[in-house]
Design a protein around this motif. Structure first.
Motif, short mmCIF file in Angstrom:
data_model
loop_
_atom_site.label_atom_id
_atom_site.label_comp_id
_atom_site.label_asym_id
_atom_site.label_seq_id
_atom_site.Cartn_x
_atom_site.Cartn_y
_atom_site.Cartn_z
N ASP A 220 12.60 14.78 -1.58
CA ASP A 220 12.98 16.08 -1.05
C ASP A 220 14.42 16.11 -0.54
N LYS A 221 14.99 14.92 -0.34
CA LYS A 221 16.37 14.85 0.15
C LYS A 221 17.27 14.15 -0.87
N THR A 222 16.86 14.22 -2.14
CA THR A 222 17.58 13.49 -3.18
C THR A 222 18.11 14.43 -4.26
N CYS A 223 19.34 14.17 -4.67
CA CYS A 223 19.90 14.78 -5.88
C CYS A 223 20.07 13.66 -6.89
N PHE A 224 19.42 13.79 -8.03
CA PHE A 224 19.56 12.78 -9.08
C PHE A 224 20.72 13.20 -9.98
N TYR A 225 21.66 12.30 -10.19
CA TYR A 225 22.87 12.59 -10.95
C TYR A 225 22.74 12.00 -12.34
N ILE A 226 22.52 12.87 -13.34
CA ILE A 226 22.44 12.45 -14.73
C ILE A 226 23.87 12.38 -15.27
N VAL A 270 18.83 2.61 -20.13
CA VAL A 270 17.42 2.57 -20.54
C VAL A 270 16.66 3.60 -19.72
N ILE A 271 15.93 4.48 -20.40
CA ILE A 271 15.15 5.52 -19.71
C ILE A 271 13.81 4.91 -19.32
N THR A 272 13.63 4.67 -18.04
CA THR A 272 12.45 3.98 -17.55
C THR A 272 11.55 4.94 -16.76
N ARG A 273 10.41 4.40 -16.32
CA ARG A 273 9.48 5.19 -15.52
C ARG A 273 10.15 5.68 -14.24
N GLN A 274 10.96 4.82 -13.62
CA GLN A 274 11.61 5.22 -12.38
C GLN A 274 12.55 6.40 -12.60
N ILE A 275 13.30 6.36 -13.69
CA ILE A 275 14.22 7.46 -13.98
C ILE A 275 13.45 8.75 -14.21
N ILE A 276 12.36 8.67 -14.95
CA ILE A 276 11.55 9.86 -15.19
C ILE A 276 10.97 10.40 -13.88
N ASP A 277 10.56 9.49 -12.98
CA ASP A 277 10.07 9.93 -11.67
C ASP A 277 11.14 10.74 -10.93
N TYR A 278 12.36 10.25 -10.96
CA TYR A 278 13.45 10.98 -10.30
C TYR A 278 13.70 12.33 -10.96
N LEU A 279 13.61 12.37 -12.29
CA LEU A 279 13.83 13.62 -13.01
C LEU A 279 12.78 14.66 -12.65
N ILE A 286 21.91 17.10 -10.91
CA ILE A 286 23.20 17.51 -11.46
C ILE A 286 23.39 16.73 -12.74
N ALA A 287 23.64 17.44 -13.82
CA ALA A 287 23.78 16.82 -15.15
C ALA A 287 25.22 16.95 -15.63
N ASP A 288 25.83 15.83 -15.95
CA ASP A 288 27.19 15.81 -16.48
C ASP A 288 27.10 15.66 -18.00
N LEU A 289 27.49 16.70 -18.71
CA LEU A 289 27.35 16.73 -20.17
C LEU A 289 28.54 16.12 -20.89
N ASN A 295 21.42 10.01 -23.93
CA ASN A 295 20.50 9.82 -22.82
C ASN A 295 20.56 10.98 -21.84
N VAL A 296 21.77 11.47 -21.61
CA VAL A 296 21.94 12.61 -20.70
C VAL A 296 21.14 13.81 -21.19
N PHE A 297 21.24 14.13 -22.49
CA PHE A 297 20.54 15.29 -23.03
C PHE A 297 19.02 15.08 -23.03
N TYR A 298 18.60 13.85 -23.28
CA TYR A 298 17.16 13.55 -23.23
C TYR A 298 16.62 13.77 -21.82
N GLU A 299 17.34 13.22 -20.82
CA GLU A 299 16.90 13.36 -19.43
C GLU A 299 16.96 14.81 -18.97
N LEU A 300 17.99 15.53 -19.42
CA LEU A 300 18.10 16.94 -19.06
C LEU A 300 16.93 17.74 -19.63
N ALA A 301 16.48 17.41 -20.84
CA ALA A 301 15.35 18.11 -21.45
C ALA A 301 14.08 17.91 -20.62
N ILE A 302 13.89 16.71 -20.10
CA ILE A 302 12.72 16.45 -19.24
C ILE A 302 12.78 17.35 -18.01
N ARG A 303 13.95 17.43 -17.41
CA ARG A 303 14.11 18.27 -16.21
C ARG A 303 13.89 19.74 -16.57
#
Length: 385
Positions: A220-226, A270-279, A286-289, A295-303
């Motif tokens: 709740d207090k986290t911004c994940f930076y892709i 590497v896109i891991t379970r932890q990264i998906i949890d954060y997403l 915040i996604a930097d394109l 990997n950025v676009f893959y993670e952004l699609a999940i979000r």
């Protein structure tokens, strides 16, 4: 009564004349250590005659600079003996600080102890700010005033403190910003033995020491930076460090959100379970394109599938893919330093404005998935439990 008042007046005058005492050495630790180095070299660690030492190093023993040098080395706990003493000698901790025969880790511990931990004003500042970005000098000065450093010495104390941090290795550029690292962080970066195997082990220890594990994450207090991270020293890594430390983190300060990048939770690339949890669980992404990193676009699609708040940024030189060009994206001009620096506050404000809108109305998240499949939403109830 008159006599009493006169005595008080005289005492106050004497106090003004003497002035407040400087509660720290009048110089940096490294400058004082040069005297300890000279004692070790000249006397092989044994007590040395002061006059003989200064004759050997070709300095006047009675000059003001030489006297202050001895006083500073003594205040730092490097040596025993004053500028009037016949002999000068290393203290046990001083010997550790200058002896190249002992391990680098032990030497570093001794230096930090003498330069920071045993100097009360520096220790208080270090306890307050370690683990964080180096604050503005004005903020350090305010903190120094709070710990009762006399007004006339406040700025000098801050300057000396910063120089000591830098010389000791406690001030490092990480993620694009200067940060005051903890002693443990510093020691983790020092190999136990100078071998490739030990360097690898040290690197692993450092990496593990900086991980933000799921058990300690406060989503709740986290911004994940892709962002495209890349290898150490690569253009994409330097880009990511610059955006993170100079633009993204400052833009989010007022929101009290901790910015987490993938390399702080797991192996980058590497896109891991932890990264998906954060997403799926972080309050904001915040996604930097920039660089068109897959990997950025893959993670952004999940979000996007989760229909959770996202703010997009990109280098102005990079084309935004057709699928995303209808989603507002903040373009940051990195053509050269002359283009970036004058507008950096504007870029921060743009990000802050978009973050504010995203957090105030998270249900209004708009992206290609929400546009074409408005009823599709990832079920996060299992994630929250």
């Amino acid at each position: 009564m008159v006599a009493t008042e006169e005595i008080e007046r005289i005492e106050k005058a004497r106090g003004r004349k003497r002035g407040a005492q400087r509660p720290f050495p009048a110089g940096s630790f490294n400058e004082a250590k040069e005297l300890a180095d000279a004692i070790l070299l000249f006397g092989s660690g044994q007590p040395v005659r002061r006059l003989s030492l200064f004759d050997h190093i070709e300095k006047a023993p009675e000059s003001g600079a030489s006297r202050q040098w001895i006083t500073n080395a003594s205040k730092y706990g490097l040596i025993k003996g004053s500028y009037a003493a016949d002999f000068l000698e290393l203290t046990p901790e001083g010997a550790k600080a200058v002896d190249e025969e002992i391990s680098k880790r032990e030497q570093t511990k001794a230096r930090v102890k003498l330069a920071i931990e045993d100097i009360p004003p520096f220790q208080k500042l270090f306890e307050r700010f370690s683990g964080n970005k180096l604050p503005a000098k004005a903020a350090l000065i305010d903190a120094a005033k709070e710990i009762a450093i006399p007004e006339r010495y406040v700025e000098e104390a801050v300057d000396t403190f910063i120089v000591n941090l830098r010389d000791l290795g406690l001030l490092k550029t990480l993620s694009g910003a200067e940060r005051i690292v903890t002693l443990d962080h510093l020691l983790d970066s020092i190999p136990i033995k100078s071998t490739p195997e030990s360097r690898d082990a040290s690197s692993i220890a450092h990496s593990r020491g900086s991980l933000v594990t799921l058990e300690h994450a406060d989503f709740d207090k986290t911004c994940f930076y892709i962002t495209p991270i890349g290898d150490e020293g690569s253009e994409s890594r330097r880009h990511s460090d610059l955006f993170l430390g100079s633009i993204v983190e400052p833009a989010l300060e007022s929101f009290q959100l901790k910015v987490v990048r993938a390399d702080a939770i797991d192996k980058p690339g590497v896109i891991t379970r932890q990264i998906i949890d954060y997403l799926l669980r972080a309050r904001l992404v915040i996604a930097d394109l920039s660089f068109h990193n897959p990997n950025v676009f893959y993670e952004l699609a999940i979000r996007h599938a989760a229909r959770l708040p996202v703010v997009q940024v990109v280098r102005s030189a990079d084309r935004i893919p057709f699928d995303l060009n209808q989603v507002r994206t903040i373009k940051i001009d990195t053509t050269d330093i002359y283009s970036l620096v004058p507008k950096i506050d504007t870029f921060r404000s743009e990000i802050a404005n978009q973050v504010r809108r995203a957090l105030e109305d998270p249900d209004s998240v708009d992206n290609p998935i929400s546009t074409y499949y408005p009823n599709l939403k990832v079920d996060l109830e299992d994630q929250k439990r």
